[in-house]
Motif scaffolding. Structure first.
Motif, short mmCIF file in Angstrom:
data_model
loop_
_atom_site.label_atom_id
_atom_site.label_comp_id
_atom_site.label_asym_id
_atom_site.label_seq_id
_atom_site.Cartn_x
_atom_site.Cartn_y
_atom_site.Cartn_z
N PRO A 1 0.85 -1.18 0.00
CA PRO A 1 0.00 0.00 0.00
C PRO A 1 0.90 1.25 0.00
O PRO A 1 1.94 1.27 0.66
N THR A 2 0.50 2.26 -0.75
CA THR A 2 1.30 3.47 -0.89
C THR A 2 0.43 4.67 -0.58
O THR A 2 -0.62 4.85 -1.18
N LEU A 3 0.87 5.51 0.35
CA LEU A 3 0.09 6.64 0.82
C LEU A 3 0.90 7.92 0.71
O LEU A 3 2.13 7.90 0.84
N THR B 1 4.79 16.97 -4.22
CA THR B 1 6.13 16.86 -4.81
C THR B 1 6.11 17.09 -6.31
O THR B 1 7.16 17.34 -6.90
N GLY B 2 4.95 16.95 -6.92
CA GLY B 2 4.86 17.10 -8.37
C GLY B 2 5.20 15.84 -9.14
O GLY B 2 5.19 15.84 -10.37
N SER B 3 5.47 14.74 -8.43
CA SER B 3 5.79 13.48 -9.11
C SER B 3 4.54 12.95 -9.82
O SER B 3 3.42 13.40 -9.56
N GLU C 1 -3.79 13.25 -6.54
CA GLU C 1 -4.34 14.55 -6.18
C GLU C 1 -5.86 14.47 -6.03
O GLU C 1 -6.56 13.95 -6.90
N GLY C 2 -6.33 14.96 -4.91
CA GLY C 2 -7.76 14.98 -4.65
C GLY C 2 -8.34 13.66 -4.17
O GLY C 2 -9.54 13.56 -3.93
#
Length: 137
Positions: free
Chosen positions: A13-15, A65-67, A74-75
């Motif tokens: 899982p990535t948060l 970070t803009g990655s 986003e959102g």
């Protein structure tokens, strides 16, 4: 479909967090994770971190970070993650002592698990329990 072999998890899982450093503190102090690696970006944020619990791990980083991943997330709303622990009641006590928001106290479930739920500092829901599905791997 094959896994990574060598006993390594194949799902992480990535948060993303507005304050990833505070999230790492809560996840380690209240929920018993161990830092495997933390890579900071040049602006004081977390570019990438890996925290382990048992034989599983989560990856996390800072929002903004803009990655490509940051833009894709986003959102998005909070996520839910389930973690297997040996002693739910002791784990719960630790979370309470560290001030974690408890959503459900340790509860025996009809399917044989004992688990509880907590919310982290940015709204993600973490469930900790004894049920460990057999994956056949």
């Amino acid at each position: 479909m094959t896994g990574t072999g060598g006993g390594r998890p194949s799902i992480f899982p990535t948060l993303l967090y507005g304050d990833a450093k505070a999230a790492i503190r809560q996840l380690t102090e209240a929920f018993g994770f161990t830092e495997l690696s933390v890579y900071e970006d040049g602006g004081g944020g977390v570019a990438h971190a890996e925290l382990v619990q048992g034989n599983g791990a989560v990856m996390l980083g800072s929002k903004g970070t803009g990655s490509a991943f940051d833009k894709a997330m986003e959102g998005s709303g909070p996520v839910g993650v389930y973690i297997v622990v040996d002693d739910v009641d002791a784990h719960h006590r630790r979370a309470v002592e560290q001030g974690a928001e408890i959503l459900m106290p340790p509860t025996d479930q009809d399917y044989g698990s004992r688990d509880y739920m907590a919310r982290d500092i940015e709204g993600n829901v973490w469930s900790f329990g004894t049920y460990a599905p057999e994956t056949g791997a």
